[in-house]
Motif scaffolding. Structure first.
Motif, PDB file in Angstrom:
ATOM      1  N   LYS A  94       0.860  -1.178   0.000  1.00  0.00           N
ATOM      2  CA  LYS A  94       0.000   0.000   0.000  1.00  0.00           C
ATOM      3  C   LYS A  94       0.894   1.224   0.000  1.00  0.00           C
ATOM      4  O   LYS A  94       1.979   1.216   0.574  1.00  0.00           O
ATOM      5  N   GLY A  95       0.443   2.258  -0.660  1.00  0.00           N
ATOM      6  CA  GLY A  95       1.310   3.417  -0.808  1.00  0.00           C
ATOM      7  C   GLY A  95       0.650   4.719  -0.431  1.00  0.00           C
ATOM      8  O   GLY A  95      -0.576   4.842  -0.358  1.00  0.00           O
ATOM      9  N   TYR A  96       1.506   5.672  -0.197  1.00  0.00           N
ATOM     10  CA  TYR A  96       1.085   6.990   0.244  1.00  0.00           C
ATOM     11  C   TYR A  96       2.016   7.977  -0.446  1.00  0.00           C
ATOM     12  O   TYR A  96       3.221   7.741  -0.504  1.00  0.00           O
ATOM     13  N   GLY A  97       1.508   9.021  -1.031  1.00  0.00           N
ATOM     14  CA  GLY A  97       2.391   9.975  -1.707  1.00  0.00           C
ATOM     15  C   GLY A  97       1.638  11.256  -1.996  1.00  0.00           C
ATOM     16  O   GLY A  97       0.856  11.716  -1.155  1.00  0.00           O
ATOM     17  N   ARG A  98       1.861  11.798  -3.152  1.00  0.00           N
ATOM     18  CA  ARG A  98       1.080  12.977  -3.532  1.00  0.00           C
ATOM     19  C   ARG A  98      -0.399  12.605  -3.536  1.00  0.00           C
ATOM     20  O   ARG A  98      -1.259  13.386  -3.166  1.00  0.00           O
ATOM     21  N   GLN A  99      -0.613  11.400  -4.081  1.00  0.00           N
ATOM     22  CA  GLN A  99      -1.974  10.880  -4.057  1.00  0.00           C
ATOM     23  C   GLN A  99      -2.225  10.437  -2.614  1.00  0.00           C
ATOM     24  O   GLN A  99      -1.618   9.496  -2.118  1.00  0.00           O
ATOM     25  N   LYS A 100      -3.164  11.107  -1.956  1.00  0.00           N
ATOM     26  CA  LYS A 100      -3.162  11.124  -0.496  1.00  0.00           C
ATOM     27  C   LYS A 100      -4.057  10.153   0.225  1.00  0.00           C
ATOM     28  O   LYS A 100      -4.196  10.199   1.419  1.00  0.00           O
ATOM     29  N   ILE A 138      -2.005  11.264 -11.263  1.00  0.00           N
ATOM     30  CA  ILE A 138      -1.314  11.233  -9.984  1.00  0.00           C
ATOM     31  C   ILE A 138      -1.388   9.820  -9.387  1.00  0.00           C
ATOM     32  O   ILE A 138      -2.353   9.107  -9.594  1.00  0.00           O
ATOM     33  N   GLY A 139      -0.303   9.428  -8.700  1.00  0.00           N
ATOM     34  CA  GLY A 139      -0.285   8.106  -8.104  1.00  0.00           C
ATOM     35  C   GLY A 139       0.283   7.020  -8.998  1.00  0.00           C
ATOM     36  O   GLY A 139       0.215   5.839  -8.654  1.00  0.00           O
ATOM     37  N   ASP A 140       0.863   7.404 -10.107  1.00  0.00           N
ATOM     38  CA  ASP A 140       1.418   6.411 -11.035  1.00  0.00           C
ATOM     39  C   ASP A 140       2.570   5.630 -10.423  1.00  0.00           C
ATOM     40  O   ASP A 140       2.855   4.513 -10.845  1.00  0.00           O
ATOM     41  N   GLY A 141       3.259   6.253  -9.488  1.00  0.00           N
ATOM     42  CA  GLY A 141       4.285   5.490  -8.787  1.00  0.00           C
ATOM     43  C   GLY A 141       5.701   5.975  -9.034  1.00  0.00           C
ATOM     44  O   GLY A 141       5.930   7.048  -9.624  1.00  0.00           O
ATOM     45  N   LYS A 142       6.620   5.189  -8.513  1.00  0.00           N
ATOM     46  CA  LYS A 142       8.032   5.550  -8.507  1.00  0.00           C
ATOM     47  C   LYS A 142       8.857   4.344  -8.941  1.00  0.00           C
ATOM     48  O   LYS A 142       8.446   3.200  -8.760  1.00  0.00           O
ATOM     49  N   ILE A 143      10.050   4.659  -9.477  1.00  0.00           N
ATOM     50  CA  ILE A 143      11.013   3.597  -9.742  1.00  0.00           C
ATOM     51  C   ILE A 143      12.305   3.945  -9.015  1.00  0.00           C
ATOM     52  O   ILE A 143      12.779   5.084  -9.112  1.00  0.00           O
ATOM     53  N   MET A 166       5.557   7.089   0.934  1.00  0.00           N
ATOM     54  CA  MET A 166       6.098   5.879   1.560  1.00  0.00           C
ATOM     55  C   MET A 166       5.297   4.688   1.044  1.00  0.00           C
ATOM     56  O   MET A 166       4.203   4.830   0.494  1.00  0.00           O
ATOM     57  N   THR A 167       5.876   3.535   1.226  1.00  0.00           N
ATOM     58  CA  THR A 167       5.229   2.304   0.783  1.00  0.00           C
ATOM     59  C   THR A 167       5.261   1.323   1.943  1.00  0.00           C
ATOM     60  O   THR A 167       6.307   1.160   2.574  1.00  0.00           O
ATOM     61  N   VAL A 168       4.111   0.707   2.226  1.00  0.00           N
ATOM     62  CA  VAL A 168       4.074  -0.222   3.352  1.00  0.00           C
ATOM     63  C   VAL A 168       3.687  -1.629   2.894  1.00  0.00           C
ATOM     64  O   VAL A 168       2.924  -1.793   1.938  1.00  0.00           O
ATOM     65  N   VAL A 187      10.720   4.065   2.791  1.00  0.00           N
ATOM     66  CA  VAL A 187      10.625   5.460   2.364  1.00  0.00           C
ATOM     67  C   VAL A 187      11.988   5.896   1.828  1.00  0.00           C
ATOM     68  O   VAL A 187      13.023   5.684   2.454  1.00  0.00           O
ATOM     69  N   VAL A 188      11.948   6.413   0.637  1.00  0.00           N
ATOM     70  CA  VAL A 188      13.178   6.902   0.012  1.00  0.00           C
ATOM     71  C   VAL A 188      13.306   8.393   0.307  1.00  0.00           C
ATOM     72  O   VAL A 188      12.346   9.145   0.073  1.00  0.00           O
ATOM     73  N   VAL A 189      14.451   8.782   0.841  1.00  0.00           N
ATOM     74  CA  VAL A 189      14.621  10.189   1.268  1.00  0.00           C
ATOM     75  C   VAL A 189      15.928  10.740   0.707  1.00  0.00           C
ATOM     76  O   VAL A 189      16.852   9.989   0.424  1.00  0.00           O
ATOM     77  N   VAL A 212      12.934   7.673 -10.152  1.00  0.00           N
ATOM     78  CA  VAL A 212      12.178   8.302 -11.240  1.00  0.00           C
ATOM     79  C   VAL A 212      10.704   8.303 -10.863  1.00  0.00           C
ATOM     80  O   VAL A 212      10.192   7.313 -10.335  1.00  0.00           O
ATOM     81  N   ARG A 213      10.070   9.429 -11.140  1.00  0.00           N
ATOM     82  CA  ARG A 213       8.622   9.481 -10.950  1.00  0.00           C
ATOM     83  C   ARG A 213       7.967   9.016 -12.250  1.00  0.00           C
ATOM     84  O   ARG A 213       8.216   9.589 -13.318  1.00  0.00           O
ATOM     85  N   VAL A 214       7.164   7.993 -12.151  1.00  0.00           N
ATOM     86  CA  VAL A 214       6.597   7.390 -13.364  1.00  0.00           C
ATOM     87  C   VAL A 214       5.786   8.401 -14.161  1.00  0.00           C
ATOM     88  O   VAL A 214       5.908   8.500 -15.390  1.00  0.00           O
ATOM     89  N   ARG A 215       4.979   9.155 -13.473  1.00  0.00           N
ATOM     90  CA  ARG A 215       4.046  10.049 -14.136  1.00  0.00           C
ATOM     91  C   ARG A 215       4.744  11.102 -14.989  1.00  0.00           C
ATOM     92  O   ARG A 215       4.333  11.364 -16.127  1.00  0.00           O
ATOM     93  N   THR A 216       5.826  11.697 -14.431  1.00  0.00           N
ATOM     94  CA  THR A 216       6.431  12.850 -15.105  1.00  0.00           C
ATOM     95  C   THR A 216       7.808  12.539 -15.667  1.00  0.00           C
ATOM     96  O   THR A 216       8.336  13.311 -16.483  1.00  0.00           O
TER      97      THR A 216
HETATM   98  N1  LIG Z   1       9.525   8.617  -1.030  1.00  0.00           N
HETATM   99  C1  LIG Z   1       8.921   7.493  -1.288  1.00  0.00           C
HETATM  100  N2  LIG Z   1       9.424   6.347  -0.780  1.00  0.00           N
HETATM  101  C2  LIG Z   1       8.827   5.172  -1.033  1.00  0.00           C
HETATM  102  N3  LIG Z   1       7.700   5.045  -1.778  1.00  0.00           N
HETATM  103  C3  LIG Z   1       7.172   6.171  -2.305  1.00  0.00           C
HETATM  104  C4  LIG Z   1       7.735   7.420  -2.082  1.00  0.00           C
HETATM  105  N4  LIG Z   1       6.982   8.347  -2.703  1.00  0.00           N
HETATM  106  C5  LIG Z   1       5.988   7.674  -3.306  1.00  0.00           C
HETATM  107  N5  LIG Z   1       6.079   6.370  -3.072  1.00  0.00           N
HETATM  108  C6  LIG Z   1       5.193   5.321  -3.590  1.00  0.00           C
HETATM  109  O1  LIG Z   1       4.769   5.703  -4.896  1.00  0.00           O
HETATM  110  C7  LIG Z   1       3.323   5.776  -4.931  1.00  0.00           C
HETATM  111  C8  LIG Z   1       2.903   6.892  -5.870  1.00  0.00           C
HETATM  112  O2  LIG Z   1       3.380   8.125  -5.404  1.00  0.00           O
HETATM  113  P1  LIG Z   1       2.526   9.494  -5.538  1.00  0.00           P
HETATM  114  O3  LIG Z   1       3.356  10.561  -4.925  1.00  0.00           O
HETATM  115  O4  LIG Z   1       1.158   9.260  -5.005  1.00  0.00           O
HETATM  116  O5  LIG Z   1       2.333   9.689  -7.086  1.00  0.00           O
HETATM  117  P2  LIG Z   1       3.148  10.526  -8.131  1.00  0.00           P
HETATM  118  O6  LIG Z   1       4.556   9.996  -8.078  1.00  0.00           O
HETATM  119  O7  LIG Z   1       2.450  10.237  -9.436  1.00  0.00           O
HETATM  120  O8  LIG Z   1       3.087  11.948  -7.718  1.00  0.00           O
HETATM  121  C9  LIG Z   1       2.942   5.970  -3.508  1.00  0.00           C
HETATM  122  O9  LIG Z   1       1.622   5.475  -3.306  1.00  0.00           O
HETATM  123  C10 LIG Z   1       3.966   5.186  -2.747  1.00  0.00           C
HETATM  124  O10 LIG Z   1       3.634   3.790  -2.723  1.00  0.00           O
END
Ligand SMILES: Nc1ncnc2c1ncn2[C@@H]1O[C@H](COP(=O)(O)OP(=O)(O)O)[C@@H](O)[C@H]1O
Ligand SMILES: Nc1ncnc2c1ncn2[C@@H]1O[C@H](COP(=O)(O)OP(=O)(O)O)[C@@H](O)[C@H]1O
Ligand SMILES: Nc1ncnc2c1ncn2[C@@H]1O[C@H](COP(=O)(O)OP(=O)(O)O)[C@@H](O)[C@H]1O
Lengths: 456, 112, 456, 456, 112, 112
Positions: free
Chosen positions: E34-40, E86-91, F28-30, F63-65, F100-104
């Motif tokens: 489960k994730g938390y980010g910009r998408q809240k 928003i919420g597409d994720g991270k790599i 963050m991701t849980v 959580v990546v910081v 990398v942010r997938v969306r952008t």
């Molecule tokens: N700093 C982080 N560390 C670990 N996981 C993250 C981090 N930021 C985002 N994520 C993961 O990526 C998902 C998408 O991020 P989010 O910020 O919602 O979307 P976007 O990257 O499109 O703005 C989150 O739900 C979370 O699982």
């Protein structure tokens, strides 16, 4: 020389001219003199047609009410969190068993003492039940065993109600000890006042199938327990915050509600207590219809209200709405016209939607909503009897509600308090945090982790 | 310190746990995962239509070990997890820069 | 010109003076001469009141017993591991279907051959069932169809028992082939000895509702299968270790148990075989009461014992305890007083708590505890009949237990062995490890991984 | 002066010589003149034996059919993906409630108008139902309330069928509005043509328990909806690919099927509409047998066919097979011999196995297989009536199928289209992707993540 | 070698898997997270009380690739996982020091 | 950048999430995991036979910081997750080379 089942030797022995037993609509005209008639009970079938019908009604509606025990189990299993599901299953099958035991040992004869009271019209006699020989069971218009069975499942229902409110934070054995007292003493004593022809019945109080005697009684016992037990850890924040703790499984909660709805046809329909005449059969039918409509109205009202107030339908409120509708109509499912049943049940739905959050505001932690559904809707249903039943009087109804409420609440409170200050009611915080399944049952409800991670 | 990540067949979990404990490693974290590799999943038919079940159930074990013990740990995990069949899994080793025990605040190897 | 449902043209055609049929309490006095009487079966309703009541009893209790098929399905689904749950569901709906088919094609007439035996009092006739025209179904005191239905669901129950013991390691089709033989031959042949008025009945053996005929029979067949099939891979360690493999879902197991409990009122109550007299209606009622009390005692005893012995209540033992109580009272649910039922059922609970681990010690792998519940408690229940039923004799009872046990065990063993050495019983180790759902059913019980990971 | 439950004052008041009511086998001989007889309905029980039996049949089989609402809920909950399970539960309890409401307000009197048609033999009268006083409910051979209850649950079944097909992609409230129209108008209007003694009945159309009136009607309404609603996002690939979306829980789907199977004994058995004579009791029994055998055949055929064609047994097809067998026999469960029932039901199984993938080829997305089960098997069952019922004619049967099909499909299509172009039927793609539980219900079916991650 | 960790929307799993397979990467491990980010997340009301559903369902894909292929893999995952919402994720890319195939004992790139 | 991985007691999740958010870390991701450490699991009896429940439920937070914030993040997580009881969990820090942010398509610290 024992059973020879089917096809063999089950013959028709004789043809006789028929003498038949007659009983006017019982529930409505119970004052009819009990003229026991010595009919030849083995010779002529039809002489006992009425007896057979009445007995059959008790058996059929009795097994429907017995099935409600499973309904409570599933509803509660669905509305507690995963870590307490096995505990809730254990409590429900245990309480049903204990209720049967106590209603045999003490309850039944205390509730229906006939003329044999310890304190006249108030506390019945103290005697285990024995079953008469099947061939000589002629005293009433039905078999004693069928009646005991039907009344016993009502007693068990009362205990089921308590189980839901106190879920997730009470130890198993103290809970079961309370059930012993509730089903052996508290329930039958208050029940004798009305259904045992005690003082409330003399006053003219009316509670057809138990909005007060069963549902409010369970609700009061639950409320007393909830007050002494306190809320689940973390449920209420220090700043007035309410932290919802959604249940583990909506389909189980839904299944439980459907089971209860089904069982309620037995609960209310069987409370007509007689089937074997045109009038009684029609009365049971009318009760089925009114029971169904009150529940349907409860669902619809709860759905519409939660949609309007919160912007989304709350499934658990809709389920509670069905049950509140059912509880509301239980005090008088026969007299109302359909439209009246719809209103009575619909207001049950309103009660749920308003009082569930209200209880949270008062910091009374009722895990499954049993107090709104069984206590509040039970009071409502009992008072509104006066609207549709000309023989009922709202003051008398309120007296009954108050008397039974006071007795059940106080006696339950005493028992809970005794348990709290002796063996204790609550598990440790750590046990509660880990879940009662781990602490008390030793198996989780869904014990697997990682499909196939158990040995091979 | 090193993080040893092992993807194994679920029913090997208990053996791997025992092997690591025997080595004196008294901590690990396991996760239910699904995997895809040489062992490819399979096709199923559901209501008359084919579909690929690409991923198979696996267990991921993560154990952080002092760098000096990494090779030994890898070895025992490999031995314990092995069936010789395809899909037995993989072990990955990656660097850990810092470790802290939440309860005491101890750091690094003391925290393991 | 077909159905015109409700309100239209359903009139009351005539008023006649009544001639009525009479049947003395069947089960108890089955020796009563079968004097078929030619009553005008369409003209006068009440002339057939007894017939209608008896038929209704079979239909109502029959559907309760049918419902037990769902109970076994849920109980077993809850007690096997996730990877075998869909398989268990498949086996249960399949076996119920196969049992119906075989009991039509062969079983019923083989079990109730009347005077038409292949080997006198031992092997009945071989003939599919045909239903008489509804209007001319006067041979017995009830409708043939209702009796077939009631007896068929008993036959299906026997097969359900086997399914649980052998779960998680048997291939689907070999299992179903065994069910074909069990429900078509083994069950009806041994059943004919007693309920078909065969040699055991002549001897005076007594098994009211089937502690031996149904439950032990299922248990023996399961035991024979378990011995030939061997334990689940990994269940027993090389060093005498027993590795528990907790089931997937406690609420499903609980639901299944409640369903079975409910169904058992039909199982035992319907075995009175007649309802339409004061005596019969009372007997059915007494059976309901005794059935309930035996189950309640089984639960309470199993709970208390596991608490005392193991320090925690074992929910699955409590569920088994309910069922063992029910099986124990099944051989004689009518004669005992309530307190006797409590003792008989309670000892069923004791049997479960002691013999479940015992079987593990003997390395007989019984996934759901069917052998303790159905075989051991079934033997207990059959022997103890002599305590409460004056007509029964413990030597005769033991003879029946032994005879049926020997026949069922040996014949089942032969069939299992034949299957084992021809098409094979067990899946490969890899299939067993992966779970039978994947290997044989092609869908997992809970196929989703990652909420929403399926396409959109 | 109200209820005095049990033991107190329930006496037997008199012994009278008996006058009895008589009714020849209703369903088969409904042309019998309706000679209402003024019997003294409170004085003599046995004078109303037939009345009580018929009423009891409606009540007992009615609660079995009511239970089917839970069956549909569980079946559908099991066959949709986790993210839509709470929604499906909500829809099912809501539609059952709405159906009751509408069948009271409009449906019943529109379906059974007696002589009071708006358009003769085609559109019935428009009037809410009121229950007669229990004591004066003598117009028919059964209680009005029991009949209303029995007919109402049929109406609810029709709506349940629609719910399954359209799952996972329809908004809650538009769906419920459709249910209002379906249960208030569409169902009762077409129903009146046959069961209300309208024009189809005059023609000689035969549909005993509703293969066409209930099941195909539900199926047509579902098909119209499915066409207008379109498939679930991702279900069909651009290249003709079909992407299966396995359901969330096989045990819930299995439970639902067992519930439906149980309920079907009520569905078909109760449709005999009378119990109180030898002929009727036997007919109900025969119906139980045929109903069971058709379902069993459907299961076995579906299992064998999926094994042969696909190499593995498909559990969901086996479950659908049971239901298709049941639907197939519903148009005529009384006339067939057992072997004919087996063939009729078995072909139901064939239909499922072939038409489930066929619908996918046509890109009609039917989540639970309701169209094959209820529509296709319903048509099959209605046409084949001519084989076993000498009074039926295949041309007339086809006419009925076509007329009801055209009416229901077109009227449903209009309603769905109206809803689509006004308030809209579908949630947004994002809502659908996230699951309707989140979008519309606000609680997930299994809301927990991480055991114990909820506050303490 | 590199570990590429992608947090993606669940329904994109199949596309990402195909994209990686097309690149010749034939192994990966997925986890339900489960994730938390910009998408809240969002607020829900349960029985009349508000509560925050902070975390949204995501899928984590872990794939260990030869260092040389890391950029390419990242690129195809990003393309396949992207919806633009928003919420597409991270790599994330992190180092892997050693890899072993449990079945054969092969090491490093040969083990992938 | 650093990956901070914390294994914590499940009921501490909300507090840890809040603590990190307060620090300005909005992603963050849980993962639901099971753990084994000093806190050893326990023995249960099922149907009369003993078995070890070796693993206890835990939550893994990833959580990546930005590297600069790693120490601060570690500190707040430790504070928030702490109960002082055995089994409180561990925090690990490891290197992340690229994000990398997938969306952008944004990269590295801009992508967090
Ligand atoms: N700093 C982080 N560390 C670990 N996981 C993250 C981090 N930021 C985002 N994520 C993961 O990526 C998902 C998408 O991020 P989010 O910020 O919602 O979307 P976007 O990257 O499109 O703005 C989150 O739900 C979370 O699982
Ligand atoms: N490159 C990879 N990155 C991450 N996980 C992998 C990778 N390759 C394989 N895995 C994991 O290891 C498991 C076993 O790999 P597989 O190739 O099937 O077996 P084997 O290594 O025996 O050939 C896979 O199911 C997957 O979970
Ligand atoms: N070496 C390790 N590698 C990976 N995870 C570990 C390790 N040690 C502990 N853990 C995780 O941390 C959790 C808590 O550790 P534990 O030793 O029980 O508590 P404490 O750190 O308070 O002594 C374990 O359940 C496990 O999930």
């Amino acid at each position: 020389m024992n059973e020879i089942r089917s096809k063999i030797g089950l013959g028709i022995a004789a043809v006789t001219v028929l003498a038949v037993t007659v009983a006017p609509g019982y529930a409505q005209e119970a004052a009819a003199p009990a003229a026991a008639v010595a009919v030849d009970k083995t010779a002529a079938t039809a002489a006992n047609v009425d007896y057979v019908f009445n007995t059959l009604l008790f058996l059929m509606t009795g097994f429907l009410v017995m099935w409600m025990a499973a309904g409570f189990a599933m509803l509660e299993a669905g509305l507690v969190r995963t870590k307490n599901v096995a505990m809730q299953c254990t409590k429900n099958i245990a309480l049903y068993s204990v209720a049967g035991m106590m209603f045999w040992l003490v309850g039944y004869n205390m509730m229906y003492p006939g003329d044999d009271w310890i304190v006249a019209d108030t506390i019945g006699k103290f005697l285990p039940v024995t079953m008469p020989d099947p061939g000589s069971d002629v005293a009433n218009g039905y078999s004693t065993g069928s009646d005991w069975f039907f009344q016993m499942v009502f007693c068990a229902t009362t205990a089921s109600i308590v189980s839901g409110t106190l879920a997730e934070r009470i130890k198993l054995w103290p809970f079961l000890i309370f059930v012993v007292v509730l089903t052996g003493l508290i329930y039958p004593i208050q029940g004798s006042w009305e259904w045992g022809a005690g003082w409330l019945d003399d006053m003219g109080f009316s509670d057809f199938a138990g909005s007060t005697l069963v549902h409010s009684t369970g609700g009061w016992a639950a409320l007393a327990g909830a007050l002494l037990l306190g809320a689940r850890a973390g449920k209420y924040g220090p700043d007035g915050a309410v932290n919802p703790m959604p249940g583990s499984s909506m389909p189980l909660a839904t299944l439980g509600t459907f089971i209860l709805w089904l069982g309620w046809f037995g609960f209310n329909g069987g409370s007509q207590l007689a089937l074997g005449s045109l009038e009684n059969a029609s009365a049971v039918s009318k009760i089925f219809v009114n029971t169904n409509m009150a529940a349907a109205a409860g669902v619809i009202v709860a759905m519409v209200m939660t949609q309007v107030i919160y912007g989304k339908v709350d499934l658990t409120m809709a389920l509670n709405g069905a049950l509140a509708g059912l509880v509301s109509i239980t005090a008088e499912p026969l007299a109302p016209a359909i439209w009246q049943s719809v209103i009575i049940g619909g207001i049950g739905g309103v009660i749920v939607v308003f009082t569930v959050p209200l209880l949270d505001k008062l910091r009374v932690d009722d895990v499954v909503g049993a107090i709104p559904v069984h206590l509040f809707a039970g009071i409502w249903g009992t008072l509104i009897v006066a609207w549709t039943n000309g023989d009922a009087n709202v003051i008398v109804q309120a007296t009954g509600v108050a008397a039974i409420g006071a007795f059940v609440f106080v006696s339950s409170f005493v028992v809970w308090a005794f348990l709290k200050f002796t063996i204790g009611l609550r598990p440790t915080l750590e046990e509660e945090t880990d879940g009662l399944d781990k602490a008390e049952i030793g198996i989780e409800a869904y014990p697997e982790f990682g499909q196939g991670s158990q040995r091979i | 310190m090193k993080l040893l990540t092992a993807i194994i067949k679920p029913f090997k979990l208990e053996e791997v746990r025992t092997a690591l404990t025997d080595l004196g490693l008294e901590g690990m974290t396991v996760t239910e995962v699904k995997g895809y590799g040489r062992q490819k999943g399979h096709t199923e038919i559901y209501r008359g239509a084919e579909y690929a079940v690409s991923f198979l159930p696996k267990i991921k074990i993560e154990v952080v070990v002092p760098a000096a013990q990494a090779d030994k740990a890898l070895e025992v995990v490999q031995t314990a997890a092995r069936t010789g069949q395809i899909g037995d899994g993989k072990i990955f080793i990656s660097p850990i820069e810092r470790t802290v025990r939440v309860r005491t605040g101890e750091s690094d190897e003391a925290a393991l």
